[in-house]
Design an enzyme around this catalytic site. Structure first.
Site, mmCIF file in Angstrom:
data_model
loop_
_atom_site.group_PDB
_atom_site.id
_atom_site.type_symbol
_atom_site.label_atom_id
_atom_site.label_comp_id
_atom_site.label_asym_id
_atom_site.label_seq_id
_atom_site.Cartn_x
_atom_site.Cartn_y
_atom_site.Cartn_z
ATOM 1 N N ARG A 176 0.849 -1.199 0.000
ATOM 2 C CA ARG A 176 0.000 0.000 0.000
ATOM 3 C C ARG A 176 0.880 1.244 0.000
ATOM 4 N NH1 ARG A 176 -3.791 0.075 5.071
ATOM 5 N NH2 ARG A 176 -4.924 -1.574 3.983
ATOM 6 N N CYS A 225 -7.889 -10.748 0.915
ATOM 7 C CA CYS A 225 -7.931 -10.393 2.331
ATOM 8 C C CYS A 225 -8.101 -11.635 3.208
ATOM 9 C CB CYS A 225 -9.075 -9.417 2.609
ATOM 10 S SG CYS A 225 -9.113 -8.968 4.347
ATOM 11 N N ARG A 261 -1.644 6.716 9.751
ATOM 12 C CA ARG A 261 -1.786 6.218 8.366
ATOM 13 C C ARG A 261 -1.888 7.371 7.364
ATOM 14 N NH1 ARG A 261 -3.779 0.963 8.412
ATOM 15 N NH2 ARG A 261 -2.953 -0.162 10.196
ATOM 16 N N CYS A 303 -16.277 -8.518 5.875
ATOM 17 C CA CYS A 303 -16.269 -8.842 7.311
ATOM 18 C C CYS A 303 -16.631 -7.573 8.060
ATOM 19 C CB CYS A 303 -14.889 -9.390 7.725
ATOM 20 S SG CYS A 303 -13.672 -8.111 8.131
ATOM 21 N N LYS A 306 -5.806 7.332 12.456
ATOM 22 C CA LYS A 306 -6.241 7.859 11.147
ATOM 23 C C LYS A 306 -6.679 9.318 11.230
ATOM 24 C CE LYS A 306 -7.451 3.355 9.373
ATOM 25 N NZ LYS A 306 -8.473 2.484 8.781
ATOM 26 N N CYS A 323 -15.098 -3.256 -0.127
ATOM 27 C CA CYS A 323 -13.707 -3.561 0.235
ATOM 28 C C CYS A 323 -13.226 -4.716 -0.638
ATOM 29 C CB CYS A 323 -13.636 -3.950 1.706
ATOM 30 S SG CYS A 323 -14.268 -5.618 1.991
ATOM 31 N N CYS A 365 -13.838 -1.675 6.287
ATOM 32 C CA CYS A 365 -12.884 -0.993 5.404
ATOM 33 C C CYS A 365 -13.530 -0.104 4.338
ATOM 34 C CB CYS A 365 -11.963 -2.013 4.750
ATOM 35 S SG CYS A 365 -10.967 -2.919 5.940
ATOM 36 N N LYS A 382 -3.534 1.308 14.963
ATOM 37 C CA LYS A 382 -3.518 2.294 13.875
ATOM 38 C C LYS A 382 -4.152 3.619 14.299
ATOM 39 C CE LYS A 382 -6.088 -0.736 11.505
ATOM 40 N NZ LYS A 382 -6.953 -1.386 10.507
HETATM 41 FE FE1 SRM Z 1 -8.968 -1.867 6.359
HETATM 42 C C1 SRM Z 1 -7.614 -4.524 7.923
HETATM 43 C C2 SRM Z 1 -8.181 -3.136 3.360
HETATM 44 C C3 SRM Z 1 -9.629 1.123 4.948
HETATM 45 C C4 SRM Z 1 -10.679 -0.965 9.171
HETATM 46 N N1 SRM Z 1 -7.971 -3.513 5.762
HETATM 47 C C5 SRM Z 1 -7.453 -4.474 6.566
HETATM 48 C C6 SRM Z 1 -6.615 -5.475 5.760
HETATM 49 C C7 SRM Z 1 -5.207 -4.977 5.750
HETATM 50 C C8 SRM Z 1 -6.739 -6.952 6.186
HETATM 51 C C9 SRM Z 1 -5.801 -7.499 7.199
HETATM 52 O O1 SRM Z 1 -5.583 -6.893 8.260
HETATM 53 O O2 SRM Z 1 -5.288 -8.600 6.957
HETATM 54 C C10 SRM Z 1 -7.307 -5.299 4.368
HETATM 55 C C11 SRM Z 1 -6.462 -5.658 3.154
HETATM 56 C C12 SRM Z 1 -7.346 -6.315 2.121
HETATM 57 C C13 SRM Z 1 -6.716 -6.484 0.806
HETATM 58 O O3 SRM Z 1 -6.612 -7.641 0.349
HETATM 59 O O4 SRM Z 1 -6.340 -5.509 0.191
HETATM 60 C C14 SRM Z 1 -7.839 -3.895 4.477
HETATM 61 N N2 SRM Z 1 -8.800 -1.118 4.517
HETATM 62 C C15 SRM Z 1 -8.555 -1.829 3.390
HETATM 63 C C16 SRM Z 1 -8.779 -0.989 2.151
HETATM 64 C C17 SRM Z 1 -7.857 -1.341 0.993
HETATM 65 C C18 SRM Z 1 -10.248 -1.131 1.737
HETATM 66 C C19 SRM Z 1 -10.660 -0.485 0.438
HETATM 67 O O5 SRM Z 1 -11.679 -0.942 -0.086
HETATM 68 O O6 SRM Z 1 -10.053 0.445 -0.020
HETATM 69 C C20 SRM Z 1 -8.575 0.409 2.754
HETATM 70 C C21 SRM Z 1 -7.145 0.860 2.746
HETATM 71 C C22 SRM Z 1 -7.011 2.270 3.207
HETATM 72 C C23 SRM Z 1 -5.641 2.865 3.065
HETATM 73 O O7 SRM Z 1 -5.254 3.180 1.944
HETATM 74 O O8 SRM Z 1 -4.990 3.069 4.090
HETATM 75 C C24 SRM Z 1 -9.024 0.163 4.189
HETATM 76 N N3 SRM Z 1 -9.903 -0.185 6.981
HETATM 77 C C25 SRM Z 1 -10.185 0.895 6.202
HETATM 78 C C26 SRM Z 1 -11.156 1.731 6.842
HETATM 79 C C27 SRM Z 1 -11.770 2.972 6.263
HETATM 80 C C28 SRM Z 1 -10.999 4.221 6.563
HETATM 81 O O9 SRM Z 1 -9.945 4.178 7.205
HETATM 82 O O10 SRM Z 1 -11.457 5.283 6.166
HETATM 83 C C29 SRM Z 1 -11.468 1.123 8.052
HETATM 84 C C30 SRM Z 1 -12.538 1.607 9.070
HETATM 85 C C31 SRM Z 1 -12.115 2.783 9.839
HETATM 86 C C32 SRM Z 1 -11.344 2.380 11.059
HETATM 87 O O11 SRM Z 1 -10.131 2.216 10.971
HETATM 88 O O12 SRM Z 1 -11.968 2.185 12.106
HETATM 89 C C33 SRM Z 1 -10.669 -0.076 8.129
HETATM 90 N N4 SRM Z 1 -9.085 -2.590 8.242
HETATM 91 C C34 SRM Z 1 -9.893 -2.110 9.230
HETATM 92 C C35 SRM Z 1 -9.807 -2.981 10.371
HETATM 93 C C36 SRM Z 1 -10.550 -2.804 11.727
HETATM 94 C C37 SRM Z 1 -9.743 -2.019 12.677
HETATM 95 C C38 SRM Z 1 -10.348 -1.986 14.051
HETATM 96 O O13 SRM Z 1 -10.501 -0.912 14.620
HETATM 97 O O14 SRM Z 1 -10.636 -3.050 14.580
HETATM 98 C C39 SRM Z 1 -8.931 -4.027 10.012
HETATM 99 C C40 SRM Z 1 -8.506 -5.231 10.872
HETATM 100 C C41 SRM Z 1 -7.343 -4.926 11.706
HETATM 101 O O15 SRM Z 1 -6.743 -3.861 11.662
HETATM 102 O O16 SRM Z 1 -7.011 -5.820 12.494
HETATM 103 C C42 SRM Z 1 -8.503 -3.755 8.669
HETATM 104 FE FE1 SF4 Z 2 -10.832 -7.542 4.613
HETATM 105 FE FE2 SF4 Z 2 -12.826 -7.152 6.282
HETATM 106 FE FE3 SF4 Z 2 -11.408 -5.079 5.446
HETATM 107 FE FE4 SF4 Z 2 -13.011 -6.295 3.783
HETATM 108 S S1 SF4 Z 2 -13.648 -5.207 5.645
HETATM 109 S S2 SF4 Z 2 -10.896 -5.727 3.351
HETATM 110 S S3 SF4 Z 2 -12.906 -8.398 4.413
HETATM 111 S S4 SF4 Z 2 -10.654 -6.715 6.688
#
Ligand code: SRM
Ligand code: SF4
Length: 553
Positions: free
Chosen positions: A71, A432, A140, A471, A210, A426, A475, A208
């Protein structure tokens, strides 16, 4: 009787950060060894460097194939045409030939194997972008409004986004050592073992962090879902300060009521000269008060929820050396991107291009590359709605760019139906590791089906913001959509209803599980009632919130 006690032991991630505070792990020596994957601990360190180890879940039945996701860190999502060309080429050379625009204005590469990892990261750095801190327990990618209005106030907000991103970047030398020099740091050397990041300390953040900047009335980056939001207060094109929003976040787990989505609280106003101090104050509150024993409870949103707004105000005031003033009036009305050609205030043109589920591939990828090569002075701006904006286009070039894109069947007008344009998913499967159900590969087809239902009910052309995730982690920010599908198991989704058009309200669970074949049967009666009972001009999410969800309780 058994009791459930809160964990008091530090989480494993805390222990490994403390042991190797440069975050070097054994990443460089693992890459040099020629193996195809990293150890579990290195996988945790790798995140700070902007990469995740994954495996292709479509191939699991025939054996595990390790692949990496990488990323970029692209503050405000702005890239030069040259940088776009570099990213495009890297996706072709090392990834799966797609660029995945993310919900945080960045780009992800998928499907990179171990041998491609270092050259890919090195070439991103050569292009003057980075991957450092794109993931991990650090600040981030910082979001900023993507629409290129080029007014004075907007320019300053964008400059402020960069200023904060820079001020909050971790200082470890491991990044340069691994990715540029290809050298493994000696983790036992005193200077490495005792390294303390000047801002983050030895063990970085509990989780993390943000940040986003928004300029009302447009909330096109869902500011209230960030740990820290800066809401620009602009008067006569002068940025007079920011309202400070703290404690947003969406991640949750099915069946765990202790985890929940939360919108940030607006806790005061301050002037732009204090921006970096305030950013550092909020970040260090997370550093010092976040839960380091339970990673599911380690986000700033829980500190804010449990300690309260007064606590946050006092801590920010003390740490930043300011007195927060009462928040200024502001109003958000929309969170959508402007698609198609628009004129910016400085007379230049910009083109909002719809990217289906954020995945730039095939003809769209080729055409964007051609545009980038032919017009080196345009900007590529990534939106937090997973779209691309081509900006800084002169009158003279507009027609050529349109012709070039149209020749590759990339539309510049009427690019997507209203429901597709307002949707996000997502990635989930197959990359993922946390995905419980399909998302990116599922939502477009589901929207086609919902569109048919809407057309039958006379709701064709009605905008409804629909988002899906594989899930509950959130995201694609499903918990503020008007309809959200949150994966529970293959082909089964929890359905949430009731977000609004401005991203200022959380939705609520309507159905705990709906199976894929039952989607139309379940949604049709609700949409039919909406069509019949809505107030004039009322949106679906607002009607659900006002009428329908109330009846469900
Ligand atoms: Fe996310 C984890 C993809 C924005 C909350 N996110 C992941 C991972 C890295 C999976 C993993 O931990 O193994 C995903 C990678 C999937 C893949 O195959 O690419 C993933 N997140 C994404 C992206 C690519 C989704 C998208 O459709 O674009 C976004 C990348 C953003 C970036 O460029 O930095 C992405 N993730 C978000 C957002 C939205 C935002 O930030 O505006 C959230 C919700 C906001 C928040 O953080 O509360 C988000 N991602 C999570 C979480 C839950 C965190 C938590 O508080 O529990 C995880 C799981 C974790 O961190 O353990 C996660
Ligand atoms: Fe993976 Fe869940 Fe984030 Fe979708 S919402 S990219 S399934 S961690």
């Amino acid at each position: 009787m058994a009791t459930t006690e809160a964990p008091t032991k530090l989480s494993h991630n805390e222990i490994i950060k403390d042991a190797i505070p440069t975050l070097a792990g054994t990443i460089a020596s693992t890459i040099a060894s020629g193996t195809d994957h990293f150890s579990d601990d290195d996988n945790q360190f790798l995140k700070f460097h902007g990469s995740y180890q994954q495996d292709d879940r479509d191939l699991r039945k025939t054996g595990k194939k390790y692949i990496m996701m990488i990323r970029g860190r692209i503050p405000g999502g702005v890239m030069t045409a040259k940088q776009w060309c570099v990213f495009d080429q890297l996706a072709t050379d090392y990834g799966n030939n797609t660029l995945r625009i993310t919900t945080r204005q960045s780009i992800q590469f998928h499907g990179v194997v171990m041998s491609g990892l270092r050259p890919l990261v090195a070439k991103i750095n050569e292009s003057l972008l980075s991957t450092l801190a794109a993931c991990g327990d650090v600040n981030r990618n910082v979001l900023a409004p993507p629409t290129p209005a080029y007014t004075k106030a907007r320019e300053q907000v964008f400059a402020d986004c960069h200023k904060v991103a820079l001020a909050l970047a971790p200082q470890t030398k491991a990044y340069h050592s691994i990715w540029i020099d290809g050298v493994q740091l000696d983790n036992d050397a005193a200077e490495n073992k005792n390294f303390v990041d000047p801002l983050y300390g030895k063990t970085y953040l509990p989780r993390k962090f943000k940040i986003a900047f928004a300029i009302p009335p447009t909330n096109d980056l869902d500011i209230f879902t960030n740990c820290l939001g800066f809401i620009a207060i602009v008067e006569n094109d002068k940025l007079i300060g920011y309202n400070l929003a703290v404690g947003g976040g969406l991640g949750r787990s099915h069946g765990n009521e202790q985890t929940y989505p939360r919108l940030a609280d607006v806790i005061g106003f301050f002037t732009p000269d204090k921006l970096v101090d305030v950013a550092k104050a909020v970040l260090t509150i997370h550093r010092d008060f976040g839960d380091r024993t339970d990673r599911k409870h380690a986000r700033l949103k829980y500190v804010v929820a449990e300690r309260g707004v007064k606590f946050m105000q006092d801590e920010v005031n003390q740490r930043a050396g300011i007195t927060l003033a009462p928040a200024r009036l502001y109003q958000f009305t929309t969170m959508q991107d402007l698609l198609g050609w628009r004129k910016a205030v400085d007379g230049s043109w910009f083109l909002g291009l719809f990217v289906n589920m954020g995945r730039v591939k095939d003809a769209q990828k080729t055409a964007l590359r051609q545009v980038a090569e032919k017009f080196p002075n345009i900007e590529f701006r990534l939106s937090a709605n997973q779209n691309v904006i081509l900006a800084n286009v002169s009158d003279a070039d507009k027609a050529t760019i349109t012709a070039l894109l149209n020749a590759a069947a990339v539309k510049t007008e009427n690019q997507a139906t209203i429901l597709h344009a307002a949707s996000m998913a997502c990635p989930s499967l197959p990359t993922c590791g946390l995905g419980l159900a399909e998302s990116e590969r599922y939502l477009p087809g589901l929207i086609d089906r919902i569109e048919k239902v809407c057309a039958d009910l006379g709701l064709g052309g009605e905008e409804i913001i629909i988002r899906s995730t594989g899930c509950p982690n959130g995201c694609a920010r499903p918990y503020i959509a008007e309809i959200a599908f949150v994966g529970k198991a293959p082909g089964r989704y929890q359905v949430w209803l009731g977000g609004n058009a401005s991203g200022t309200r959380l939705n609520r669970v309507w159905k705990d599980v709906v199976k894929d074949p039952d989607m139309e049967t379940e949604l049709r009666p609700v949409l039919a009632r909406f069509a019949k009972e809505r107030n004039s001009g009322e949106r679906f999410g607002d009607w659900c919130d006002r009428v329908f969800l109330k009846e469900q309780n």
